[in-house]
Design an enzyme around this catalytic site. Structure first.
Site, PDB file in Angstrom:
ATOM      1  CG  HIS A   9      -2.069   0.864   1.271  1.00 44.10           C
ATOM      2  ND1 HIS A   9      -2.390   1.715   0.248  1.00 44.10           N
ATOM      3  CD2 HIS A   9      -2.994   1.100   2.244  1.00 44.10           C
ATOM      4  CE1 HIS A   9      -3.450   2.438   0.586  1.00 44.10           C
ATOM      5  NE2 HIS A   9      -3.839   2.085   1.809  1.00 44.10           N
ATOM      6  CG  HIS A  46      -3.911   0.738  -8.066  1.00 43.95           C
ATOM      7  ND1 HIS A  46      -5.246   0.622  -7.815  1.00 43.95           N
ATOM      8  CD2 HIS A  46      -3.420   1.633  -7.176  1.00 43.95           C
ATOM      9  CE1 HIS A  46      -5.555   1.425  -6.802  1.00 43.95           C
ATOM     10  NE2 HIS A  46      -4.468   2.044  -6.395  1.00 43.95           N
ATOM     11  CG  ASP A  58       3.083   4.587  -4.143  1.00 42.16           C
ATOM     12  OD1 ASP A  58       2.933   5.667  -3.580  1.00 42.16           O
ATOM     13  OD2 ASP A  58       2.454   3.560  -3.846  1.00 42.16           O
TER      14      ASP A  58
HETATM   15  N1  ACO Z   1       5.675  -5.996 -11.100  1.00 44.60           N
HETATM   16  C1  ACO Z   1       5.625  -7.119 -11.830  1.00 44.60           C
HETATM   17  N2  ACO Z   1       4.533  -7.914 -11.925  1.00 44.60           N
HETATM   18  C2  ACO Z   1       3.440  -7.535 -11.230  1.00 44.60           C
HETATM   19  C3  ACO Z   1       3.412  -6.380 -10.445  1.00 44.60           C
HETATM   20  C4  ACO Z   1       4.584  -5.592 -10.399  1.00 44.60           C
HETATM   21  N3  ACO Z   1       4.654  -4.492  -9.664  1.00 44.60           N
HETATM   22  N4  ACO Z   1       2.199  -6.247  -9.879  1.00 44.60           N
HETATM   23  C5  ACO Z   1       1.490  -7.306 -10.272  1.00 44.60           C
HETATM   24  N5  ACO Z   1       2.235  -8.101 -11.086  1.00 44.60           N
HETATM   25  C6  ACO Z   1       1.810  -9.337 -11.714  1.00 44.60           C
HETATM   26  C7  ACO Z   1       1.759 -10.443 -10.665  1.00 44.60           C
HETATM   27  O1  ACO Z   1       2.995 -11.109 -10.556  1.00 44.60           O
HETATM   28  C8  ACO Z   1       0.666 -11.321 -11.202  1.00 44.60           C
HETATM   29  O2  ACO Z   1       1.194 -12.079 -12.260  1.00 44.60           O
HETATM   30  P1  ACO Z   1       0.738 -13.607 -12.480  1.00 44.60           P
HETATM   31  O3  ACO Z   1      -0.734 -13.529 -12.752  1.00 44.60           O
HETATM   32  O4  ACO Z   1       1.571 -14.051 -13.624  1.00 44.60           O
HETATM   33  O5  ACO Z   1       1.034 -14.286 -11.169  1.00 44.60           O
HETATM   34  C9  ACO Z   1      -0.321 -10.329 -11.827  1.00 44.60           C
HETATM   35  O6  ACO Z   1       0.469  -9.178 -12.127  1.00 44.60           O
HETATM   36  C10 ACO Z   1      -1.454  -9.936 -10.887  1.00 44.60           C
HETATM   37  O7  ACO Z   1      -0.914  -9.602  -9.612  1.00 44.60           O
HETATM   38  P2  ACO Z   1      -1.775  -9.539  -8.280  1.00 44.60           P
HETATM   39  O8  ACO Z   1      -0.853  -9.503  -7.107  1.00 44.60           O
HETATM   40  O9  ACO Z   1      -2.827 -10.573  -8.312  1.00 44.60           O
HETATM   41  O10 ACO Z   1      -2.511  -8.129  -8.431  1.00 44.60           O
HETATM   42  P3  ACO Z   1      -3.223  -7.351  -7.273  1.00 44.60           P
HETATM   43  O11 ACO Z   1      -4.312  -6.576  -7.886  1.00 44.60           O
HETATM   44  O12 ACO Z   1      -3.567  -8.209  -6.106  1.00 44.60           O
HETATM   45  O13 ACO Z   1      -2.021  -6.433  -6.783  1.00 44.60           O
HETATM   46  C11 ACO Z   1      -0.635  -4.739  -6.100  1.00 44.60           C
HETATM   47  C12 ACO Z   1      -1.979  -5.078  -6.737  1.00 44.60           C
HETATM   48  C13 ACO Z   1      -0.550  -5.377  -4.699  1.00 44.60           C
HETATM   49  C14 ACO Z   1      -0.558  -3.226  -5.930  1.00 44.60           C
HETATM   50  C15 ACO Z   1       0.502  -5.273  -6.986  1.00 44.60           C
HETATM   51  O14 ACO Z   1       0.389  -4.757  -8.289  1.00 44.60           O
HETATM   52  C16 ACO Z   1       1.892  -4.971  -6.431  1.00 44.60           C
HETATM   53  O15 ACO Z   1       2.405  -5.731  -5.598  1.00 44.60           O
HETATM   54  N6  ACO Z   1       2.526  -3.848  -6.888  1.00 44.60           N
HETATM   55  C17 ACO Z   1       3.800  -3.412  -6.368  1.00 44.60           C
HETATM   56  C18 ACO Z   1       3.591  -2.650  -5.052  1.00 44.60           C
HETATM   57  C19 ACO Z   1       2.957  -1.292  -5.265  1.00 44.60           C
HETATM   58  O16 ACO Z   1       3.351  -0.540  -6.145  1.00 44.60           O
HETATM   59  N7  ACO Z   1       1.984  -0.956  -4.405  1.00 44.60           N
HETATM   60  C20 ACO Z   1       1.344   0.379  -4.421  1.00 44.60           C
HETATM   61  C21 ACO Z   1      -0.113   0.303  -4.770  1.00 44.60           C
HETATM   62  S1  ACO Z   1      -0.763   1.894  -4.998  1.00 44.60           S
HETATM   63  C22 ACO Z   1      -1.012   2.477  -3.469  1.00 44.60           C
HETATM   64  O17 ACO Z   1      -1.225   1.812  -2.508  1.00 44.60           O
HETATM   65  C23 ACO Z   1      -1.005   3.935  -3.351  1.00 44.60           C
END
Ligand code: ACO
Length: 382
Positions: A224, A264, A319
């Site tokens: 987050h 996201h 971010d």
């Molecule tokens: N880099 C590379 N691959 C990613 C990323 C990333 N940052 N985010 C998601 N993916 C991929 C996952 O590996 C997954 O791939 P798969 O289906 O082959 O396993 C797919 O995308 C879906 O990922 P989920 O984790 O299911 O997506 P979710 O909607 O639950 O996650 C989240 C959202 C937690 C923000 C995720 O994108 C992440 O971890 N991002 C990095 C952390 C981040 O930037 N957080 C800030 C969010 S914005 C905020 O809070 C203000």
């Protein structure tokens, strides 16, 4: 009663809210109907707070009164400053120190005895919390740097006063405007994890200090609010490595790592807040002549776009750019998430009050997967 399991409550509607709306398919964010871009470019953070808390944009006179009342609440009790000093000396992280100090502020709340149902009192308490968080954060940073805390200046804006208390010098116009814009961009964002945490706590009719303290805890995690710091750490890691940013991103992905600042839960396209901050980063980089972070982020974004990540809905979020913008403003890395909390407190308070107006205790269920009919054996016979 449905037995469908929705992990992470994804897509589940739990409340009605007139505060903010995120359309993740087209990348649009509105606060009470106003597009985030218009607010970020045209309104101050104080105006946005007024909008969130009172339902409409203020007139000039209303804004002046509101901003004066907010500024008048900035000072914190010496006991809180002592606690902040102790935490800084003990090496506590600023986010944890903010969580503890926010909780402690309630001991000095003049309307502590007001009933939670008294939403006017809750709003005044929320105003005090919002006004004092920057003072706590700036004092923590000053102490950590071996400097004396700087007293708030009620003549300065919320954004300008924070930068002043942090550095001891009045900020220039560009820094103040940029920081004010960042505060507006982070003020609210639907039922994200920390806002949901606040309303869950508020739904028990707990007081607003508990709600904001809980929100800070939820925001601290790397999935987050913690991601802005992770992005900056990534940029430093790239810098310290012998790799170019694209090679670094490639290696990270091949090793199964995630790129912070990408992806996201709601946005499936580029976050509109990221677009605005990207522009700010460009301005700050070009005017300072230091384009390193801009070059790295641009290269990583282009690479991930070419790799098809953006097309799959994993696009830059707010971010991805906020950290580099704060770096240009001279703000230390581990203060990025606390700054996010400083802004989002406005949204937590607005949502908690909106929810409490028509309250229903939030109490979901879990599907039980444990054993049935386990035979109890007294401890001495086990
Ligand atoms: N880099 C590379 N691959 C990613 C990323 C990333 N940052 N985010 C998601 N993916 C991929 C996952 O590996 C997954 O791939 P798969 O289906 O082959 O396993 C797919 O995308 C879906 O990922 P989920 O984790 O299911 O997506 P979710 O909607 O639950 O996650 C989240 C959202 C937690 C923000 C995720 O994108 C992440 O971890 N991002 C990095 C952390 C981040 O930037 N957080 C800030 C969010 S914005 C905020 O809070 C203000």
């Amino acid at each position: 009663m449905s037995d469908e399991l929705k992990r992470g409550l994804e897509g589940v509607l739990v409340a009605e809210s007139a505060l903010s709306h995120v359309d993740g398919e087209i990348g649009k964010l509105v606060y009470r109907g106003y597009d985030i871009e218009d607010l970020a470019r045209g309104a101050s953070y104080e105006e946005v707070l007024y909008l969130l808390w009172n339902g409409e944009l203020p007139s000039r006179a209303e804004l002046d009164e509101f901003a004066d009342n907010l500024a008048a609440e900035r000072a914190v009790d010496d006991d809180v400053l002592d606690a902040v000093t102790m935490m800084a000396d003990a090496g506590e992280s600023p986010m944890a120190a903010l969580r503890t100090a926010t909780s402690m502020l309630s001991a000095y709340e003049p309307e502590a005895d007001a009933e939670p149902e008294d939403l006017d009192a809750t709003l005044r308490k929320g105003r005090r919390i919002t006004a004092k968080i920057p003072t706590v954060l700036a004092a923590f940073e000053r102490v950590r740097q071996g400097e004396e805390p700087v007293e708030p200046d009620p003549e300065l804006s919320h954004a300008g006063n924070f930068l002043y208390m942090l550095t001891g010098a009045e900020p220039d116009d560009v820094s103040e405007e940029t920081f004010d814009m960042a505060l507006t961009l982070h003020a609210d964002h639907g039922l994200n994890a920390s806002t949901f945490t606040s309303i869950v706590i508020g739904s028990t009719m707990a007081d607003i200090y508990s709600c904001v303290t809980g929100g800070i805890g939820a925001l601290s995690g790397s999935l987050h609010g913690g991601a802005n710091q992770d992005v900056m750490e990534m940029l430093h890691e790239v810098d310290a490595s012998d790799k170019d940013p694209v090679q670094w991103a490639k290696d990270t992905r091949e090793a199964g790592g995630r790129i912070p600042g990408f992806g996201h839960r709601v946005y499936k396209v580029k976050d509109p807040r990221a677009k605005i901050l990207e522009e700010k980063l460009r301005d700050l980089s070009e005017s300072s002549g230091d384009t390193k972070w801009l070059d790295y982020t641009t290269a990583i974004e282009e690479y991930l776009t070419d790799e098809g990540l953006v097309e799959k809905g994993i696009a830059p979020n707010v971010d991805f750019y906020s950290g580099s913008v704060y770096d240009h403003l001279g703000i230390p890395m581990d203060m990025y998430t606390p700054i996010f909390a400083m802004s989002r407190a406005g949204g937590w308070i607005a949502h908690t009050m909106e929810y409490q107006e028509d309250n229903r205790l939030i109490r979901p269920r879990a599907r039980y997967t444990g054993p049935e009919n386990a035979e109890f054996v007294p401890i001495d016979e086990r």
